[in-house]
Every structure is written in C-alpha cells, then in structure tokens.
Write an enzyme that holds these catalytic residues in place. Sequence first.
Site, short mmCIF file in Angstrom:
data_model
loop_
_atom_site.label_atom_id
_atom_site.label_comp_id
_atom_site.label_asym_id
_atom_site.label_seq_id
_atom_site.Cartn_x
_atom_site.Cartn_y
_atom_site.Cartn_z
N SER A 5 -1.40 6.55 9.38
CA SER A 5 -2.79 6.77 10.09
C SER A 5 -2.86 6.17 11.55
O SER A 5 -2.40 5.33 11.75
CB SER A 5 -4.02 6.06 9.18
OG SER A 5 -3.91 6.52 7.77
N ASN B 297 -6.64 5.32 4.23
CA ASN B 297 -5.80 5.47 5.52
C ASN B 297 -4.51 4.85 5.13
O ASN B 297 -4.10 3.50 5.02
CB ASN B 297 -6.49 4.60 6.53
CG ASN B 297 -7.95 5.29 7.01
OD1 ASN B 297 -7.70 6.18 7.72
ND2 ASN B 297 -8.95 4.82 6.57
N GLU B 298 -3.65 5.52 4.60
CA GLU B 298 -2.34 5.31 4.16
C GLU B 298 -1.33 5.14 5.32
O GLU B 298 -1.55 5.42 6.39
CB GLU B 298 -1.78 6.60 3.15
CG GLU B 298 -2.60 6.62 1.94
CD GLU B 298 -2.39 5.38 1.02
OE1 GLU B 298 -1.75 4.53 1.28
OE2 GLU B 298 -2.52 5.76 -0.19
N PRO B 299 -0.11 4.48 5.37
CA PRO B 299 0.60 4.19 6.42
C PRO B 299 1.10 5.63 7.16
O PRO B 299 0.96 6.77 6.46
CB PRO B 299 2.07 3.97 5.69
CG PRO B 299 1.47 3.38 4.59
CD PRO B 299 0.22 3.97 4.03
N THR C 112 0.38 4.10 -4.09
CA THR C 112 -1.30 4.06 -4.48
C THR C 112 -1.69 4.89 -5.69
O THR C 112 -2.21 4.50 -6.25
CB THR C 112 -1.99 4.63 -3.21
OG1 THR C 112 -1.73 4.36 -2.04
CG2 THR C 112 -3.74 4.66 -3.31
#
Length: 642
Positions: free
Chosen positions: A178, A174-176, A193
Amino acid sequence: MNITTMTTTNIKYQPAGQFEDTRFEKIHNIVFSNSNIGSVCVAKEIANLIIEKQNNNQLCILGLATGSSPIKIYEELVRMHKEEGLSFENVVTFNLDEYYPMDKKSVHSYYYFMHQHLFNHIDINPNNINIPCGTIPLDELHQYCIDYDLKIKEYGGLDFQLLGIGRTGHIGFNEPGSHYNSGTRSITLDHVTREDAAPSFLGIDNVPKKAITMGIGTVKKAKRILLLAWGHNKASIVKETIEGEITSEVPATYLQEHPNTTFILNDEASQELTRVKTPWLVGPCIWTEELASKAIVWLCQLTKKSILKLTDKDYNDHGMSSLLVQEGSAYDINIQMFNKFQHTITGWPGGKPNADDSSRPERANPVKKRVIIFSPHPDDDVISMGGTFDRLVEQGHEVHVAYQTSGNIAVSDHEALKYAEVIKDINSNNSNIDSIIEKINSKKGDLEDDLEVRKLKGLIRKRESLAATRFIGIPDKNVHFLNLPFYETGTVKKKPLSDIDINIVSNLIHTIKPHQIYAAGDLADPHGTHKVCLDAIFEALENLKNNDYMDDCWVWLYRGAWHEWDIHQIDMAVPMSPDQVLRKRKAIFYHQSQKDGVMFQGNDAREFWVRAEERNNETATKYNNLGLADYAALEAFKRYYF
Ligand code: F6R
C-alpha cells in the site's frame, strides 16, 4: 515511567528520542500487563475526548476499527454510557473497512460487528455512523471511496483513529504494497489476512477475497492514533513496525512519521521488542534469576556455545558485564545456571518416590498423587503433554483428564456425515438420523450448525478422546467431559465465561482434591478458547484456595499446540525416548477428526502431531545446545503459583 504498570488515562505522546527507554524504538508505545487494563485506559481516552468536544459544543470525529482487538474497548464505552451517562450524541464515526462484497445483515460484516458491539447500545445518531458499504455496485465503487474520504474531510478530518494491526503489518486493510498516500479504495486481501479470518468464517474458502479500506493517507491525517496489539501472535509484527525501517511491505511502519501515535500493547505483544527481549542491550538491568537465565540462553544461542564454555569476554562483549559484576565470574554464573537448567529435567513428573527432592521440580511425597489434566479441547492433553501423561499413568498416579469443551465446531461436515451414515446403515428406521443427515447435506457454507448436528460432532470427539485415554491406560471413569457452556455457540465467537463454567471446574477440583493440576498455558490468542479455559481454572483456584487440600496442590502449565515455553521459562522438562515419542504420536492419531486437513489449522500448516513432535524435539535440541543431555524430545512445563 513504569511501563508495565502504567494505568494513566492521560496517554500523551512525546517526540521521538525523548520518550523511549531505547534507541531502537521509533513509535511511542505503552505496555500493559493485560489487555483488559489497556482497553479500559484507551476507552477512557476516547471518552475524555468526546466530553472535551461536548464541552466545546463540537462534534467528535472518531475512526473506528473492528476485529478482536477493540472488543473490550467497545464494551467499556458501552458500560460508561450505561453507568456513567457518557453520551455519544456529538459523535460521528467512520469505520476503517468492510469486506467486499458483504451484506450488512451477514454476521461476518463489520456493519453487524459494530452494531453488535457498540452502536446498538449507545445513543449515537444513526445518521452519524459511516461504515464502508459492502454491497455498493462495482461500477460505483471508485466514486464511493472518493466520497468516503471527502466526507471525512468535510467534517474537518478524524480527531481520533483506533487501529488494530494484522500479521502482515496491515492497518485497516492496507495490505503490504500500500502507498503511504493511498486514499479509501478497494483492495485484495493478503492470504495471511484471509487465513487469520478463516476460523470465524468456518474455512478460508468462505473468506471474501476483497475489501474496502480507508487508505494510509486517510488514516495518517487523523489528529491522534492509537494502535492496539494483544497477544503473542502480534509480537513480531509489532517489533518490525516499531523498530524497523519504514517500508510499504509493512504498512504500519508509515505510522513512524505520524506525530501523535501510541501503540497500546500487552506483555505478550511486547515480547519481541529489543527493550523487552534483550534489555541488557538497551541499558542497566536488575538481574533477577529469571532475567539472568533468559540472557544466558540468548548468549549461548548467539555464541553457539554451551553454558559451561561461556567466558568473561562473552559476557562483556554482549551487554552482560553488569551480571558479571554482580555474580563474580563467568565460571560462577555458568555453574549456577547449568545446575538450574539441569534441575528442571525429570523423568518423574509426579515426583520420584523415596528420592531427595530438594533439587527436583516435583515433590517425592505423596508417592501416589491424584492428578487432573485439564485439556481445553478434546486432544490438547495428548498433543501437548502425551508423553508426560503416559509417564504419570505408568508411574502409578491416579490420573484424571478433564476435557473442558466439546470441541464440536472443529469437526467437519463430511466427517460428521460419515458417522451419521454409519448409524443409518445400522438402523435404517432411525428418523432422527435422517434429519441430521438432511441438515448436514443442506447446510450452506459458513452457517452455524443445528443443535443436533453439533451434538453428533461433540460425540465424535468424545469417542476419539476415550479411545486415546484407554490407549494411555486410564479408566473411563477418570475421563470427565465438562462441556463448558461458554463454548456452546456453534460459532467461533464464544459467550463470556460465566459462574456456571467456573463452578463446573471448581466442583471437579473439589471432588478430586488433586496434588497436581496440569493446564494449557497457551496464550497466543488472547480471546481464544485456551485463554478462556485457563481463566476458568484460575478463577476456580481463587475460589478454592482456602481449602486445606489446596495447600498440597501444585499447578503446571503446558503449551505445545500453538507455541512453546521459552527455555528460560521452563520449570519442569520431561524427556521422552524415541519409543515414547511414537506412543505419543499414536495417542494423537486417535483424534481422527483433527487429522488430515483440520478446520482450525491456525497459521501453522503442519498437522498437530507434527507440530508437537517438532516442538518437543526442538526443546530437546535447545537443552542439548546448552550442554545438557541429548534427548529425543522434551515436554516443557511452567509452574503457576496461586
Ligand atoms: C479491522 C481492521 C484490521 C484489524 C487487524 C487486526 O477493522 O481494519 O486492520 O484491526 O486485522 O485484527 P484483530 O484485532 O482481529 O487481530
């Protein structure tokens, strides 16, 4: 509760405001002195839950993570299964994520990871294993994700969720950006990432751009969450997550709202927390000399004053009045601290002959010392302590360098091809070289190298190293290529350290009987080569410490390739003139295969020589800002006592 030594298996959450030693923190956390102790503790909590559920004839629904952080936990669970009979028959697992697209059989798949580290070694029913499938056709992906969540729900939700944290603040993938209510879905990976994954994929171009991840909403429904963070690299995101505001920019901050979450940290990962970094802002402190030095460096940086200009008011205004009470006045503390920092500086890293050494970092005697510089990769010696190395040689000490690993995986294919073709040009009948050239040319993407190609790559690094050590001026016989076996896997993942590795290191120390050992104290990555190489030295020192000659052996830890010692940690600072800085640069340049776009750049875009120069310059500037002499550059060392 003593936060650094707690080893209880019974980690219990207490509500916000009641658990912490600080008003700054919004997530319960426990700091362990090292990741191994923390991992054993987490494994015990998982095992206890499984057993409790077994006793109640219930299934235990576990959410699991991959990555470097949980490896030791899985190892411990496997040990408990094999040695203590822990059964996983009642366990159902749901993994957080998988790269997309990704074949199960690929060594990079999380499917492969989970089987290699856990599932192949325990008695779990294979039908109870759920890992997002990286080969699901695109047009079925959406429904597949909905079904993944539904399946978790049908089991009554996750009893326990294990998490790591990415430098972006991601949990799962869940990347920025999300949403806090997001479900399982496909996601585009953040560049940071992908950079972090690049080493194991042998280059960022091989890292998938997408993944399937459990959503924040899915994770947050777990009844219990443990998040692991080990190492320096995680310190700032850990602080942001625990102390910052809840924001989609740092998805892990959503965990602040979860009523039963604990962060499991090691010392390095906790370093940026206010309670650890500036404890005097949080509550009463025991003022050791180390804490006082740390506080004074901080106070100087904050007030933009040098040590001798700090006043009683400065101390009082910034939470340090108890230090004043203990030491008398700002005047007294300032002088004491100024002298302490001043005494770390020496142009004589091997000790100054015939000088009073009572306030110098090194002993004057013996005048000529035997020195071993341990270098994890072939180039850390010159990158991290090239100036000091040069001085030791110039000042007449018997200096040996020991390259602990071959460093072969860091040589690119095109670099290796260049050398192979030169050999071929010289001897066109060399069938061996034909086969090496063929192997390099036919290599696909991220596959590991054939043994012969690795050998060539290792030899390239060996020759570069010898060019550098000759430039500094030590005879070839003093250069030792240890080629520790733990490193020789052809991939980023290494074998565990073994007695063979430790004996190789011990034998060298035993043969040379050094008065000084220099070693890389870079611990940014708790599973990286530098840490393993340091462990090998620590183990060897432990084995050898009862020998008489070891009483005379001092160990100095350097840093530099990845990060630098904090100013208050430095026990010896070796200045360099502008000319010496250039000489060091030249020594680093001999390592040509590591110049101009290296394979393992890490998250710092600067070339190694630039990093080294900027770090050494920064240390000098920080010393100068404390009111000490103005040098072009300083190399820093911390003494290690064994
Ligand atoms: C892995 C996962 C990721 C990792 C995170 C930290 O399943 O979901 O969130 O936990 O990227 O990775 P490491 O532990 O390798 O630092």
